[in-house]
Design a protein around this motif. Structure first.
Motif, PDB file in Angstrom:
ATOM      1  N   UNK A 209       0.844  -1.209   0.000  1.00 47.57           N
ATOM      2  CA  UNK A 209       0.000   0.000   0.000  1.00 47.57           C
ATOM      3  C   UNK A 209       0.871   1.248   0.000  1.00 47.57           C
ATOM      4  N   UNK A 210       1.885   1.273   0.863  1.00 48.11           N
ATOM      5  CA  UNK A 210       2.786   2.425   0.899  1.00 48.11           C
ATOM      6  C   UNK A 210       3.494   2.618  -0.433  1.00 48.11           C
ATOM      7  N   UNK A 211       3.906   1.492  -1.048  1.00 46.82           N
ATOM      8  CA  UNK A 211       4.596   1.598  -2.331  1.00 46.82           C
ATOM      9  C   UNK A 211       3.702   2.113  -3.436  1.00 46.82           C
ATOM     10  N   UNK A 292       9.263  -0.825  -6.254  1.00 43.56           N
ATOM     11  CA  UNK A 292       9.908  -1.990  -5.629  1.00 43.56           C
ATOM     12  C   UNK A 292      10.696  -1.625  -4.374  1.00 43.56           C
ATOM     13  N   UNK A 293      11.320  -0.437  -4.361  1.00 45.71           N
ATOM     14  CA  UNK A 293      12.082  -0.040  -3.184  1.00 45.71           C
ATOM     15  C   UNK A 293      11.175   0.152  -1.971  1.00 45.71           C
ATOM     16  N   UNK A 294      10.037   0.853  -2.169  1.00 44.44           N
ATOM     17  CA  UNK A 294       9.134   1.092  -1.052  1.00 44.44           C
ATOM     18  C   UNK A 294       8.493  -0.201  -0.560  1.00 44.44           C
ATOM     19  N   UNK A 295       8.216  -1.127  -1.477  1.00 44.61           N
ATOM     20  CA  UNK A 295       7.590  -2.383  -1.069  1.00 44.61           C
ATOM     21  C   UNK A 295       8.577  -3.256  -0.301  1.00 44.61           C
ATOM     22  N   UNK A 296       9.832  -3.278  -0.728  1.00 45.57           N
ATOM     23  CA  UNK A 296      10.820  -4.126  -0.065  1.00 45.57           C
ATOM     24  C   UNK A 296      11.410  -3.468   1.172  1.00 45.57           C
ATOM     25  N   UNK A 297      11.210  -2.160   1.349  1.00 47.29           N
ATOM     26  CA  UNK A 297      11.808  -1.437   2.476  1.00 47.29           C
ATOM     27  C   UNK A 297      11.183  -1.884   3.791  1.00 47.29           C
ATOM     28  N   UNK A 301      12.462  -9.678   2.908  1.00 42.38           N
ATOM     29  CA  UNK A 301      12.366 -10.412   1.656  1.00 42.38           C
ATOM     30  C   UNK A 301      13.429  -9.937   0.679  1.00 42.38           C
ATOM     31  N   UNK A 302      14.028 -10.832  -0.097  1.00 42.60           N
ATOM     32  CA  UNK A 302      14.944 -10.392  -1.162  1.00 42.60           C
ATOM     33  C   UNK A 302      14.207  -9.544  -2.191  1.00 42.60           C
ATOM     34  N   UNK A 303      14.920  -8.595  -2.762  1.00 40.21           N
ATOM     35  CA  UNK A 303      14.294  -7.689  -3.726  1.00 40.21           C
ATOM     36  C   UNK A 303      13.756  -8.439  -4.931  1.00 40.21           C
TER      37      UNK A 303
END
Length: 362
Positions: A209-211, A292-297, A301-303
């Motif tokens: 959601x944030x991403x 992808x950065x905001x979701x993985x931040x 989990x690996x990117x």
């Protein structure tokens, strides 16, 4: 006999569950978006409930009204502005039918290999404007049918959005009881790891959601800056439209490409080149980096798992897959990690195990 009775009860329960899912099938999308909306704003719901001294229904009603104003207000305002722009587009088409095309730009003929042919085609269309529009008339019906179908889909989406805004009230009000029910169900299924997987799913959905919202806000702001620099009229409206369309795949080009074409039509070739480059590499390019950065931040989990979840989910499930894809891969990755960890021998066993030919250590 008891075993047969138990099997019969299980079959009946499965049939009842299947029938319930069938009844809810037309509302899956609205239920899904209402759940995501309620979950993403749950910290605000918790804070408002504390301020109202535990009155859940009142807090849920206030937040639901806030979402209605926040979502429906800009959409209505955007609809009126788009209606004005559609009138301008109709006036432009009628002007082309009467006055024809303007002279071809000087740089068009200078293009290598195809420049002279394009300039000649431009003049031919200008000289035969009436015949050209007459030749297009048989296809206008097909275009009208296509626009009618898209309008029906848009209307269905608006009804679905309205239903989601109604359902979000019940998710707010009954959220704690639903959480207890889901937690109890997971405990019956997987035991003591229920809390871990609940936190995993909650964290993944929150980051998605944030991403999505963060990337859409960034694209809308960057589009507004580009339109303002290039001098495109209605920059604020186009920026808001970019933000809305950023929530769907390949949405922003539907805004900046027509704006670039309008600049070319007006003869502002420098600003048209700027907006085209800005749209391709900045407005649309930020989606491939920031989301992808905001979701993985903040997650473990690996990117590459996040990227596969985002793009694979979109291809498999549509826009809902943007949330389902990373969540499913996150749960699968965690399950496999737990399974591998359980199969790994303890460190003490590895150290104390005697080598071949050695005496056991006493």
């Amino acid at each position: 006999m008891a075993t047969n009775d138990r099997l019969l009860v299980q079959i009946l329960l499965l049939g009842l569950l299947a029938a319930s899912l069938w009844v809810l099938a037309p509302f899956w999308s609205a239920l899904f978006w209402a759940a995501v909306l309620a979950f993403a704003s749950w910290p605000l719901m918790r804070l408002l409930t504390q301020l109202l001294r535990g009155r859940l229904s009142l807090a849920a009603g206030i937040l639901t009204c806030g979402w209605v104003i926040l979502v429906a207000g800009p959409l209505i305002w955007l609809g009126f502005n788009l209606a004005d722009h559609i009138k301008d587009a109709n006036a432009l088409i009628k002007g082309l039918q009467v006055e024809g095309l303007p002279p071809p730009p000087a740089w068009l003929a200078g293009l290598p290999l195809v420049g002279e042919r394009l300039a000649a085609l431009w003049l031919t269309i200008d000289q035969q404007g009436a015949a050209f529009f007459a030749s297009l008339r048989p296809y206008l019906g097909q275009v009208g049918n296509w626009l009618l179908a898209r309008s029906a889909q848009l209307g269905g989406g608006m009804l679905e959005l309205g239903l989601s805004l109604v359902l979000v009230f019940f998710f707010y009000r009954d959220g704690p009881r639903l959480a207890v029910f889901v937690h109890g169900l997971l405990e019956r299924l997987i035991g003591e790891r229920a809390d871990h997987y609940l936190e995993l799913v909650a964290g993944t959905v929150q980051r998605v959601v944030n991403g999505v919202i963060g990337t859409a806000a960034a694209q809308g702001l960057l589009a507004l800056i580009g339109f303002w620099i290039a001098g495109v009229p209605g920059a604020i409206v186009l920026g808001i439209l970019t933000f809305v369309l950023s929530l769907v795949p390949m949405g922003p080009p539907l805004v900046w490409i027509p704006a670039t074409a309008w600049l070319v039509w007006q003869g502002d070739y420098g600003f048209a080149l700027f907006l085209g480059v800005w749209g391709m590499f900045v407005i649309s390019g930020v989606d491939n980096i920031l989301k992808p950065y905001l979701i993985s931040r903040g997650g473990n989990l690996p990117l590459v798992v996040v990227l596969l979840g985002v793009f694979g989910g979109l291809l498999a499930f549509g826009f809902m897959g943007l949330f389902l894809g990373p969540t499913l891969l996150a749960v699968a990755y965690s399950l496999l990690s737990d399974w591998v960890a359980d199969k790994t021998p303890p460190a003490e066993a590895v150290v104390d195990k005697p080598l071949p030919g050695e005496e056991p250590r006493g």
